[in-house]
Every structure is written in C-alpha cells, then in structure tokens.
Design a protein around this motif. Structure first.
Motif, PDB file in Angstrom:
ATOM      1  N   THR A 230      10.112   6.754  -3.330  1.00  0.00           N
ATOM      2  CA  THR A 230      10.169   5.356  -3.230  1.00  0.00           C
ATOM      3  C   THR A 230      10.300   4.537  -4.313  1.00  0.00           C
ATOM      4  O   THR A 230      11.309   3.702  -4.161  1.00  0.00           O
ATOM      5  CB  THR A 230       8.626   5.159  -2.648  1.00  0.00           C
TER       6      THR A 230
ATOM      7  N   LYS B 298       7.801  -6.700  -1.917  1.00  0.00           N
ATOM      8  CA  LYS B 298       7.421  -5.592  -2.933  1.00  0.00           C
ATOM      9  C   LYS B 298       6.549  -6.029  -4.099  1.00  0.00           C
ATOM     10  O   LYS B 298       6.961  -7.279  -4.440  1.00  0.00           O
ATOM     11  CB  LYS B 298       8.530  -4.860  -3.211  1.00  0.00           C
TER      12      LYS B 298
ATOM     13  N   GLU C  58       5.098  -0.829  -4.101  1.00  0.00           N
ATOM     14  CA  GLU C  58       4.598  -0.822  -2.756  1.00  0.00           C
ATOM     15  C   GLU C  58       4.851  -2.214  -2.063  1.00  0.00           C
ATOM     16  O   GLU C  58       4.896  -3.190  -2.629  1.00  0.00           O
ATOM     17  CB  GLU C  58       3.355  -0.134  -2.441  1.00  0.00           C
ATOM     18  N   ALA C  59       4.852  -2.109  -0.813  1.00  0.00           N
ATOM     19  CA  ALA C  59       5.147  -3.410   0.000  1.00  0.00           C
ATOM     20  C   ALA C  59       3.734  -4.147   0.003  1.00  0.00           C
ATOM     21  O   ALA C  59       2.466  -3.689  -0.016  1.00  0.00           O
ATOM     22  CB  ALA C  59       5.395  -3.151   1.572  1.00  0.00           C
TER      23      ALA C  59
ATOM     24  N   SER D 140       1.001  -4.228   3.522  1.00  0.00           N
ATOM     25  CA  SER D 140       0.403  -2.728   3.878  1.00  0.00           C
ATOM     26  C   SER D 140      -0.740  -2.782   4.799  1.00  0.00           C
ATOM     27  O   SER D 140      -1.784  -3.702   4.613  1.00  0.00           O
ATOM     28  CB  SER D 140       0.305  -2.065   2.612  1.00  0.00           C
TER      29      SER D 140
ATOM     30  N   TRP E 257      -3.409  -1.388   4.276  1.00  0.00           N
ATOM     31  CA  TRP E 257      -4.728  -1.324   3.433  1.00  0.00           C
ATOM     32  C   TRP E 257      -4.950  -2.642   2.827  1.00  0.00           C
ATOM     33  O   TRP E 257      -5.908  -2.484   1.927  1.00  0.00           O
ATOM     34  CB  TRP E 257      -4.666  -0.121   2.492  1.00  0.00           C
ATOM     35  N   TRP E 258      -4.009  -3.301   2.672  1.00  0.00           N
ATOM     36  CA  TRP E 258      -4.108  -4.647   1.980  1.00  0.00           C
ATOM     37  C   TRP E 258      -4.352  -5.696   2.777  1.00  0.00           C
ATOM     38  O   TRP E 258      -3.574  -5.781   3.694  1.00  0.00           O
ATOM     39  CB  TRP E 258      -3.014  -4.895   0.957  1.00  0.00           C
TER      40      TRP E 258
END
Length: 157
Positions: free
Chosen positions: A17, A130, A142-143, A146, A148-149
């Motif tokens: 990534t 990102k 990371e995006a 997401s 989890w956010w």
C-alpha cells in the motif's frame, strides 16, 4: 504460528500500500496559507510525515521514535512547518481554522470521532482521499473514508 503469519501478512500489505501511494504522490506540490497569511510549504510537511512511515504507535508518544495520532501531527507541523500546534486531537481541532471537506487541501488535518465535540483521532490529509496518521499499526497511509473512522471535520493549522 498464526499470530506470526498475521503480522507478516499485515506487514506485506502495508508495504505494498505504501509503495503504491508513495509512487502516486511523488512530486505532488501544494502550497497554502496558514491562519497568519504566511505560506506553509506542503512539500516540507509531507517530507517529514513520509519519513516517519512505519514508526510504531504508542499512546501519549510525541516522537521521534514513537507516536500517537496527535503527537504525530504536532511533530510534523513543528519539524516540517516550523509551526506549533496543540497537543491533543481535540485541542488541535479547537484551536485551528476549520475548513469544509469541499475546501480541504493537502496538509490540512482531518479529525475523527463521534462528533466535533468528541474527537478521538487526527491525521494529516495528503490528497486523493488519503491521509498519513499514527494509529495502532504505526504511522501509515490510509483512506480517510474507512469503515473504522468517522470523519467529523477538517482544519488548517
């Protein structure tokens, strides 16, 4: 054995990534004005942030060898932008110029939590949806969007 395999696969996924994102972002340049009207050079801020990719996470850590989320953003702005910002994610949000998602720029901070009054995480926006942030997997790209956010706002130090 499974624990080691999981760590190995996460490490490989992170490297892949980071390689893809780094290749796509190399050469990107954006300059924007801070709240005092002076230009901040995104390239320098990004360079400092990128150099810390892979650094381990530790709650309450402010670097340079370990970070929590707001310790990371504070470090990046202090060392890349020669700018002091508050220590915690909530305080960073409370004391910086708010910007809308539509007006966000590279180098802005993105905040996460249940609301703007209950912010629990912050990352450095690097464009294309990102961010670079310090979280339980260390400093990673990371995006912003997401599962989890929950993004609750943006600001410009």
């Amino acid at each position: 054995m499974i624990k080691h395999l999981t760590h190995y696969l996460l490490a490989i996924a992170t490297i892949v990534t980071l390689t893809i994102v780094t290749d796509s972002l190399s050469g990107a340049r954006t300059v924007h004005a801070d709240t005092d009207g002076q230009s901040e050079n995104y390239d320098q801020i990004y360079k400092v942030a990128k150099a810390k990719l892979g650094t381990p996470y530790s709650y309450g850590a402010t670097g340079p060898s370990r970070f929590d989320c707001s310790g990371f953003t504070q470090y990046v702005y202090r060392n890349g932008g020669d700018q002091k910002i508050a220590r915690t994610a909530q305080a960073q949000y409370n004391t910086t110029q708010k910007v809308s998602k539509a007006n966000r720029q590279k180098g802005d901070l993105v905040y996460f939590g249940s609301s703007k009054r209950s912010i629990s995480h912050v990352g450095l926006y690097i464009g294309n949806g990102k961010m670079i942030n310090a979280q339980n997997r260390g400093v990673i790209v990371e995006a912003v969007a997401s599962p989890w956010w929950n993004a609750v706002g943006y600001s410009r130090p």
